[in-house]
Design a protein around this motif. Structure first.
Motif, PDB file in Angstrom:
ATOM      1  N   SER A   1       0.844  -1.188   0.000  1.00  0.00           N
ATOM      2  CA  SER A   1       0.000   0.000   0.000  1.00  0.00           C
ATOM      3  C   SER A   1       0.878   1.236   0.000  1.00  0.00           C
ATOM      4  CB  SER A   1      -0.936   0.028   1.216  1.00  0.00           C
ATOM      5  OG  SER A   1      -0.199   0.149   2.401  1.00  0.00           O
ATOM      6  N   VAL A   2       0.332   2.317  -0.518  1.00  0.00           N
ATOM      7  CA  VAL A   2       1.057   3.582  -0.595  1.00  0.00           C
ATOM      8  C   VAL A   2       0.188   4.664   0.017  1.00  0.00           C
ATOM      9  CG1 VAL A   2       2.116   5.269  -2.133  1.00  0.00           C
ATOM     10  CG2 VAL A   2       2.225   2.829  -2.692  1.00  0.00           C
ATOM     11  N   THR A   3       0.785   5.462   0.886  1.00  0.00           N
ATOM     12  CA  THR A   3       0.048   6.527   1.561  1.00  0.00           C
ATOM     13  C   THR A   3       0.646   7.882   1.230  1.00  0.00           C
ATOM     14  OG1 THR A   3      -0.478   5.053   3.408  1.00  0.00           O
ATOM     15  CG2 THR A   3      -0.731   7.417   3.781  1.00  0.00           C
ATOM     16  N   GLN A   4      -0.181   8.742   0.702  1.00  0.00           N
ATOM     17  CA  GLN A   4       0.195  10.137   0.496  1.00  0.00           C
ATOM     18  C   GLN A   4      -0.731  10.934   1.408  1.00  0.00           C
ATOM     19  OE1 GLN A   4       0.366   9.486  -4.189  1.00  0.00           O
ATOM     20  NE2 GLN A   4       1.189  11.493  -3.637  1.00  0.00           N
ATOM     21  N   LEU A   5      -0.165  11.380   2.528  1.00  0.00           N
ATOM     22  CA  LEU A   5      -0.983  11.966   3.571  1.00  0.00           C
ATOM     23  C   LEU A   5      -1.590  13.306   3.183  1.00  0.00           C
ATOM     24  CD1 LEU A   5       1.113  11.081   6.735  1.00  0.00           C
ATOM     25  CD2 LEU A   5      -1.132  10.183   6.104  1.00  0.00           C
ATOM     26  N   ASP A   6      -0.897  14.039   2.331  1.00  0.00           N
ATOM     27  CA  ASP A   6      -1.367  15.377   1.970  1.00  0.00           C
ATOM     28  C   ASP A   6      -2.150  15.306   0.671  1.00  0.00           C
ATOM     29  OD1 ASP A   6       1.904  16.153   2.931  1.00  0.00           O
ATOM     30  OD2 ASP A   6       0.114  16.607   4.129  1.00  0.00           O
ATOM     31  N   SER A   7      -3.433  15.625   0.732  1.00  0.00           N
ATOM     32  CA  SER A   7      -4.222  15.604  -0.495  1.00  0.00           C
ATOM     33  C   SER A   7      -3.959  16.854  -1.330  1.00  0.00           C
ATOM     34  CB  SER A   7      -5.706  15.512  -0.163  1.00  0.00           C
ATOM     35  OG  SER A   7      -6.113  16.630   0.624  1.00  0.00           O
ATOM     36  N   GLN A   8      -3.589  17.948  -0.651  1.00  0.00           N
ATOM     37  CA  GLN A   8      -3.282  19.180  -1.372  1.00  0.00           C
ATOM     38  C   GLN A   8      -2.194  19.936  -0.628  1.00  0.00           C
ATOM     39  OE1 GLN A   8      -6.418  21.407  -3.401  1.00  0.00           O
ATOM     40  NE2 GLN A   8      -5.736  23.274  -2.382  1.00  0.00           N
ATOM     41  N   VAL A   9      -1.245  20.475  -1.392  1.00  0.00           N
ATOM     42  CA  VAL A   9      -0.159  21.259  -0.817  1.00  0.00           C
ATOM     43  C   VAL A   9      -0.103  22.594  -1.550  1.00  0.00           C
ATOM     44  CG1 VAL A   9       2.326  21.434  -0.493  1.00  0.00           C
ATOM     45  CG2 VAL A   9       1.184  19.244  -0.120  1.00  0.00           C
ATOM     46  N   PRO A  10      -0.516  23.682  -0.884  1.00  0.00           N
ATOM     47  CA  PRO A  10      -0.376  25.010  -1.483  1.00  0.00           C
ATOM     48  C   PRO A  10       0.980  25.603  -1.131  1.00  0.00           C
ATOM     49  CG  PRO A  10      -1.688  25.145   0.514  1.00  0.00           C
ATOM     50  CD  PRO A  10      -1.258  23.714   0.375  1.00  0.00           C
ATOM     51  N   VAL A  11       1.606  26.248  -2.093  1.00  0.00           N
ATOM     52  CA  VAL A  11       2.929  26.824  -1.874  1.00  0.00           C
ATOM     53  C   VAL A  11       3.085  28.026  -2.802  1.00  0.00           C
ATOM     54  CG1 VAL A  11       4.009  25.314  -3.584  1.00  0.00           C
ATOM     55  CG2 VAL A  11       5.383  26.258  -1.717  1.00  0.00           C
ATOM     56  N   PHE A  12       3.873  29.005  -2.354  1.00  0.00           N
ATOM     57  CA  PHE A  12       4.130  30.170  -3.190  1.00  0.00           C
ATOM     58  C   PHE A  12       5.256  29.880  -4.178  1.00  0.00           C
ATOM     59  CE2 PHE A  12       1.181  33.143  -1.622  1.00  0.00           C
ATOM     60  CZ  PHE A  12       1.072  32.962  -0.253  1.00  0.00           C
ATOM     61  N   GLU A  13       5.182  30.547  -5.292  1.00  0.00           N
ATOM     62  CA  GLU A  13       6.206  30.393  -6.332  1.00  0.00           C
ATOM     63  C   GLU A  13       7.588  30.690  -5.766  1.00  0.00           C
ATOM     64  OE1 GLU A  13       5.619  32.944  -9.684  1.00  0.00           O
ATOM     65  OE2 GLU A  13       6.567  31.546 -11.077  1.00  0.00           O
ATOM     66  N   GLU A  14       8.568  29.912  -6.168  1.00  0.00           N
ATOM     67  CA  GLU A  14       9.975  29.999  -5.778  1.00  0.00           C
ATOM     68  C   GLU A  14      10.234  29.471  -4.376  1.00  0.00           C
ATOM     69  OE1 GLU A  14      11.643  33.846  -6.512  1.00  0.00           O
ATOM     70  OE2 GLU A  14      11.103  33.844  -8.640  1.00  0.00           O
TER      71      GLU A  14
END
Lengths: 113, 114
Positions: free
Chosen positions: B3-16
């Motif tokens: 099984s594979v777990t990706q805990l973060d469904s969404q990651v917002p981040v600013f450019e650079e």
């Protein structure tokens, strides 16, 4: 170089209608072929894979079937579509002697109404 | 089973800004590890893969990932993201000896803001 094609790109079908999605690979011989489904907001689920003409393995029991009439052609079918068949269908291939990496096609967006 | 777990469904981040997308897996056998990227309404593109050797793997578009066997992780990193990196990222594993079985996580949507 190898390329993989899928068509149609998008499809809207009524419940109970038949389905045929086609995938073809160019530039390689005797590839392993795969069908995946991606439901909205979820990961990919392997549906079928094939190691040769006429050889199909099913991973998940469902309303769908697959066929491989030619070396580089893989077809996904259904006799009667269900609402739950909606999703993004992806075909992939890998080199038979080097199956560690799969390469994906552009996908078909299927909406069943 | 794997099984594979990706805990973060969404990651917002600013450019650079730097970004890390997390991936953990579970398997009773050794596995190969992959990161794929999916742009809207497109198929999946291979970013990078770990088969053996150095645990730090470099991929396309400036991404890299590090395999940590003790923590069963394969986190994806990029030191400076661009708007064009906005996409869905999938971690996947293939168990040794069953390489047709590519098992995917549920995906992480990277949203890069200006």
């Amino acid at each position: 170089s190898q390329t993989i094609h899928q068509w149609p790109a998008t499809l809207v079908q009524p419940v109970g209608s038949p389905l045929s999605l086609e995938c073809t690979v160019e530039g390689t011989s005797n590839p392993n072929l795969y069908w995946y489904r991606q439901a909205a907001g979820r990961g990919l689920q392997l549906l079928f894979y094939s190691v040769g003409i006429g050889q199909i393995s099913s991973e998940v029991p469902q309303n769908l079937s697959a066929s491989r009439p030619q070396d580089r052609q893989f077809i996904l079918s259904s006799k009667k579509l269900l609402l739950s068949d909606s999703g993004f269908y992806l075909c992939a291939w890998s080199i038979a002697e080097q199956t560690d990496t799969q390469y994906f096609g552009p996908g078909t967006r299927l909406t069943v109404l | 089973a794997q099984s594979v777990t990706q805990l973060d469904s969404q990651v917002p981040v600013f450019e650079e800004a730097p970004v890390e997308l997390r991936c953990n897996y579970s398997s009773s056998v050794s596995v190969y590890l992959f990161w794929y990227v999916q742009y809207p309404n497109q198929g999946l593109q291979l970013l990078l893969k770990y088969l053996s050797g150095s645990t730090l793997v470099k991929g396309i578009n400036g991404f890299e990932a590090e395999f940590n066997k003790s923590q069963t992780s394969f986190h994806l990193r990029k030191p400076s993201v661009h708007i064009s990196d906005t996409a869905e990222y999938f971690c996947a594993v293939t168990p040794f000896g069953s390489s047709y079985k590519l098992i995917f996580g549920s995906g992480t949507r990277l949203l890069v803001r200006p």
